[in-house]
Design a protein around this motif. Sequence first.
Motif, PDB file in Angstrom:
ATOM      1  N   PHE A  34       1.933  25.788 -50.689  1.00  0.00           N
ATOM      2  CA  PHE A  34       1.074  25.591 -49.921  1.00  0.00           C
ATOM      3  C   PHE A  34       0.640  27.098 -49.073  1.00  0.00           C
ATOM      4  CE2 PHE A  34      -0.958  24.160 -45.599  1.00  0.00           C
ATOM      5  CZ  PHE A  34      -2.129  23.920 -46.118  1.00  0.00           C
ATOM      6  N   LEU A  35       1.891  27.573 -48.459  1.00  0.00           N
ATOM      7  CA  LEU A  35       1.761  28.723 -47.776  1.00  0.00           C
ATOM      8  C   LEU A  35       1.301  29.660 -48.804  1.00  0.00           C
ATOM      9  CD1 LEU A  35       5.063  28.428 -45.623  1.00  0.00           C
ATOM     10  CD2 LEU A  35       2.570  28.250 -44.934  1.00  0.00           C
ATOM     11  N   ALA A  36       1.660  29.812 -50.078  1.00  0.00           N
ATOM     12  CA  ALA A  36       1.483  30.793 -50.890  1.00  0.00           C
ATOM     13  C   ALA A  36      -0.350  30.742 -51.289  1.00  0.00           C
ATOM     14  CB  ALA A  36       1.998  30.654 -52.182  1.00  0.00           C
ATOM     15  N   PHE A  37      -0.798  29.416 -51.213  1.00  0.00           N
ATOM     16  CA  PHE A  37      -2.126  29.198 -51.506  1.00  0.00           C
ATOM     17  C   PHE A  37      -2.998  29.730 -50.155  1.00  0.00           C
ATOM     18  CE2 PHE A  37      -0.985  26.378 -55.061  1.00  0.00           C
ATOM     19  CZ  PHE A  37      -1.931  26.954 -55.865  1.00  0.00           C
ATOM     20  N   GLN A  38      -2.477  29.591 -49.036  1.00  0.00           N
ATOM     21  CA  GLN A  38      -2.902  29.902 -47.827  1.00  0.00           C
ATOM     22  C   GLN A  38      -3.076  31.621 -47.992  1.00  0.00           C
ATOM     23  OE1 GLN A  38      -0.590  27.938 -44.952  1.00  0.00           O
ATOM     24  NE2 GLN A  38      -2.463  26.780 -44.207  1.00  0.00           N
ATOM     25  N   ARG A  39      -1.935  32.176 -48.328  1.00  0.00           N
ATOM     26  CA  ARG A  39      -2.178  33.546 -48.413  1.00  0.00           C
ATOM     27  C   ARG A  39      -3.137  33.962 -49.579  1.00  0.00           C
ATOM     28  NH1 ARG A  39       2.690  34.762 -50.413  1.00  0.00           N
ATOM     29  NH2 ARG A  39       1.762  35.312 -52.493  1.00  0.00           N
ATOM     30  N   LEU A  40      -3.171  33.288 -50.549  1.00  0.00           N
ATOM     31  CA  LEU A  40      -4.217  33.604 -51.710  1.00  0.00           C
ATOM     32  C   LEU A  40      -5.532  33.512 -51.041  1.00  0.00           C
ATOM     33  CD1 LEU A  40      -4.425  34.282 -54.530  1.00  0.00           C
ATOM     34  CD2 LEU A  40      -4.493  31.899 -54.968  1.00  0.00           C
ATOM     35  N   GLN A  41      -5.765  32.528 -50.116  1.00  0.00           N
ATOM     36  CA  GLN A  41      -7.078  32.371 -49.469  1.00  0.00           C
ATOM     37  C   GLN A  41      -7.350  33.417 -48.549  1.00  0.00           C
ATOM     38  OE1 GLN A  41      -9.238  28.647 -47.853  1.00  0.00           O
ATOM     39  NE2 GLN A  41      -8.238  29.441 -46.099  1.00  0.00           N
ATOM     40  N   ASN A  42      -6.442  34.052 -47.815  1.00  0.00           N
ATOM     41  CA  ASN A  42      -6.648  35.207 -46.982  1.00  0.00           C
ATOM     42  C   ASN A  42      -6.843  36.370 -47.863  1.00  0.00           C
ATOM     43  OD1 ASN A  42      -5.972  33.740 -44.615  1.00  0.00           O
ATOM     44  ND2 ASN A  42      -4.022  34.322 -44.604  1.00  0.00           N
ATOM     45  N   GLU A  43      -6.570  36.584 -49.016  1.00  0.00           N
ATOM     46  CA  GLU A  43      -6.594  37.309 -50.004  1.00  0.00           C
ATOM     47  C   GLU A  43      -7.815  37.306 -50.793  1.00  0.00           C
ATOM     48  OE1 GLU A  43      -3.005  37.746 -52.182  1.00  0.00           O
ATOM     49  OE2 GLU A  43      -2.041  38.704 -50.584  1.00  0.00           O
ATOM     50  N   GLN A  44      -8.624  36.338 -50.371  1.00  0.00           N
ATOM     51  CA  GLN A  44      -9.961  35.928 -51.292  1.00  0.00           C
ATOM     52  C   GLN A  44      -9.967  35.789 -52.431  1.00  0.00           C
ATOM     53  OE1 GLN A  44     -12.963  38.697 -50.121  1.00  0.00           O
ATOM     54  NE2 GLN A  44     -12.783  38.346 -47.915  1.00  0.00           N
ATOM     55  N   GLY A  45      -8.735  34.982 -52.838  1.00  0.00           N
ATOM     56  CA  GLY A  45      -8.421  34.487 -54.226  1.00  0.00           C
ATOM     57  C   GLY A  45      -8.781  33.331 -54.565  1.00  0.00           C
ATOM     58  N   ILE A  46      -9.073  32.372 -53.552  1.00  0.00           N
ATOM     59  CA  ILE A  46      -9.291  31.050 -53.732  1.00  0.00           C
ATOM     60  C   ILE A  46      -9.730  30.529 -52.390  1.00  0.00           C
ATOM     61  CG2 ILE A  46      -7.278  30.168 -52.838  1.00  0.00           C
ATOM     62  CD1 ILE A  46      -7.151  28.369 -55.099  1.00  0.00           C
ATOM     63  N   LEU A  47     -10.644  29.430 -52.264  1.00  0.00           N
ATOM     64  CA  LEU A  47     -11.167  29.041 -51.058  1.00  0.00           C
ATOM     65  C   LEU A  47     -10.602  27.618 -51.085  1.00  0.00           C
ATOM     66  CD1 LEU A  47     -12.778  29.247 -48.479  1.00  0.00           C
ATOM     67  CD2 LEU A  47     -14.763  28.481 -49.558  1.00  0.00           C
ATOM     68  N   LEU A  48      -9.525  27.342 -50.057  1.00  0.00           N
ATOM     69  CA  LEU A  48      -9.064  25.971 -49.699  1.00  0.00           C
ATOM     70  C   LEU A  48      -9.860  24.956 -48.996  1.00  0.00           C
ATOM     71  CD1 LEU A  48      -5.479  27.000 -48.806  1.00  0.00           C
ATOM     72  CD2 LEU A  48      -5.944  26.066 -51.039  1.00  0.00           C
ATOM     73  N   HIS A  49     -10.357  23.919 -49.301  1.00  0.00           N
ATOM     74  CA  HIS A  49     -11.157  22.877 -48.803  1.00  0.00           C
ATOM     75  C   HIS A  49     -10.351  21.791 -48.216  1.00  0.00           C
ATOM     76  CE1 HIS A  49     -14.913  24.707 -49.778  1.00  0.00           C
ATOM     77  NE2 HIS A  49     -14.173  24.805 -51.042  1.00  0.00           N
ATOM     78  N   ASP A  50      -8.979  21.390 -48.772  1.00  0.00           N
ATOM     79  CA  ASP A  50      -8.288  20.296 -48.548  1.00  0.00           C
ATOM     80  C   ASP A  50      -6.935  20.295 -49.126  1.00  0.00           C
ATOM     81  OD1 ASP A  50      -7.227  17.850 -47.212  1.00  0.00           O
ATOM     82  OD2 ASP A  50      -8.407  16.600 -48.471  1.00  0.00           O
ATOM     83  N   ALA A  51      -5.805  19.950 -48.581  1.00  0.00           N
ATOM     84  CA  ALA A  51      -4.445  20.060 -49.099  1.00  0.00           C
ATOM     85  C   ALA A  51      -3.995  18.785 -48.914  1.00  0.00           C
ATOM     86  CB  ALA A  51      -3.806  21.061 -48.943  1.00  0.00           C
ATOM     87  N   VAL A  52      -3.306  18.046 -49.799  1.00  0.00           N
ATOM     88  CA  VAL A  52      -2.475  16.874 -49.472  1.00  0.00           C
ATOM     89  C   VAL A  52      -1.219  16.976 -50.114  1.00  0.00           C
ATOM     90  CG1 VAL A  52      -2.416  14.354 -49.811  1.00  0.00           C
ATOM     91  CG2 VAL A  52      -4.461  15.314 -49.555  1.00  0.00           C
ATOM     92  N   PHE A  53      -0.057  16.611 -49.255  1.00  0.00           N
ATOM     93  CA  PHE A  53       1.349  16.495 -49.750  1.00  0.00           C
ATOM     94  C   PHE A  53       1.760  14.981 -50.168  1.00  0.00           C
ATOM     95  CE2 PHE A  53       1.086  20.162 -46.558  1.00  0.00           C
ATOM     96  CZ  PHE A  53       1.607  21.125 -47.665  1.00  0.00           C
ATOM     97  N   LEU A  54       2.125  14.888 -51.326  1.00  0.00           N
ATOM     98  CA  LEU A  54       2.583  13.543 -51.948  1.00  0.00           C
ATOM     99  C   LEU A  54       3.994  13.527 -52.150  1.00  0.00           C
ATOM    100  CD1 LEU A  54      -0.326  13.967 -53.883  1.00  0.00           C
ATOM    101  CD2 LEU A  54      -0.187  11.587 -53.070  1.00  0.00           C
ATOM    102  N   ASP A  55       4.824  12.853 -51.364  1.00  0.00           N
ATOM    103  CA  ASP A  55       6.172  12.872 -51.570  1.00  0.00           C
ATOM    104  C   ASP A  55       6.645  11.536 -51.941  1.00  0.00           C
ATOM    105  OD1 ASP A  55       6.586  15.767 -50.804  1.00  0.00           O
ATOM    106  OD2 ASP A  55       6.354  14.954 -48.503  1.00  0.00           O
ATOM    107  N   LYS A  56       7.555  11.341 -52.878  1.00  0.00           N
ATOM    108  CA  LYS A  56       8.325  10.173 -53.424  1.00  0.00           C
ATOM    109  C   LYS A  56       9.731  10.299 -53.425  1.00  0.00           C
ATOM    110  CE  LYS A  56       6.112   7.176 -55.718  1.00  0.00           C
ATOM    111  NZ  LYS A  56       5.435   6.327 -56.826  1.00  0.00           N
ATOM    112  N   ASP A  57      10.385   9.787 -52.580  1.00  0.00           N
ATOM    113  CA  ASP A  57      11.861   9.989 -52.312  1.00  0.00           C
ATOM    114  C   ASP A  57      12.633   9.232 -53.777  1.00  0.00           C
ATOM    115  OD1 ASP A  57      12.292   7.222 -51.744  1.00  0.00           O
ATOM    116  OD2 ASP A  57      12.397   7.501 -49.932  1.00  0.00           O
ATOM    117  N   GLU A  58      13.896   9.157 -53.723  1.00  0.00           N
ATOM    118  CA  GLU A  58      14.420   8.595 -55.026  1.00  0.00           C
ATOM    119  C   GLU A  58      14.431   7.295 -54.985  1.00  0.00           C
ATOM    120  OE1 GLU A  58      15.795  10.348 -57.609  1.00  0.00           O
ATOM    121  OE2 GLU A  58      15.445  12.353 -56.558  1.00  0.00           O
TER     122      GLU A  58
END
Length: 184
Positions: A34-58
Motif C-alpha cells: 500500500f505504501l508503494a502504491f501511495q508512492r506510485l501515485q505521488n509519481e503519477q503512475g496511478i490514481l488511488l481511489h480506495d484501498a481495503v485490507f483483508l486479513d484472515k488469520d490461521e
Amino acid sequence: MGVKDEDVASMSQTEPNHLLVIAFDSPLKSREAFLAFQRLQNEQGILLHDAVFLDKDEAGRSNVTETIDVKPAEGAARSGLWGALLGTLIAGPVGTVVGGAVSAGLGALSAKLIDIGIPDGTIKELEGALSPGVSALALLVSHVKDEALERELARFAGARLIQSSLTPDTVQRLRTALGAGSPA
C-alpha cells in the motif's frame, strides 16, 4: 515530484476505475505494498481511489480495514458534534440536544447507505474467498500507467494477483512481474 491538488483535480473522472486485488502471505507485506502504491501515485503512475485490507488469520477469523468508507458510529459522532454546535448557536441549550440527536442519526444513516469506493458486496465476496493465513490488498485505481505498475509490483515477488479488471494483456504482465507467469 508529488501529485498536487490541481493535478488530481485536472485528471478526468471519465477514465474507468479498475479493481486490483493482490494476496500476500502476511499483513505486513500488504501494508508495505500500500505504501508503494501511495508512492506510485505521488509519481503519477496511478490514481488511488480506495484501498481495503483483508486479513484472515490461521484460525479463519477475518479483519477488514477500509480506508475510505465511513462507519455508522463515525458518521454519527462527526455529524452529531456539528449538529450540536449549530443547534446551540440557533436555539441555545435545547438546540444543542435536538441538533445533536437529529444530525447524529442522519450521519449514521448516511454512512450506512452511502458506499463510496470498493462496494461492500465485493469486499464480502473477497473476504469469504480468502484462505486462512492470507492478507489481501484490494485497490480501486484509475489513470494506470502499466509500465510503472508492472515495475512496482516486481518488488513483491511471490504475491498473487487474484482479481483485476485491467486488460488481459496487462493482467498477464502483472502476474509475470509477481513471478506467477500463468493465470491462477
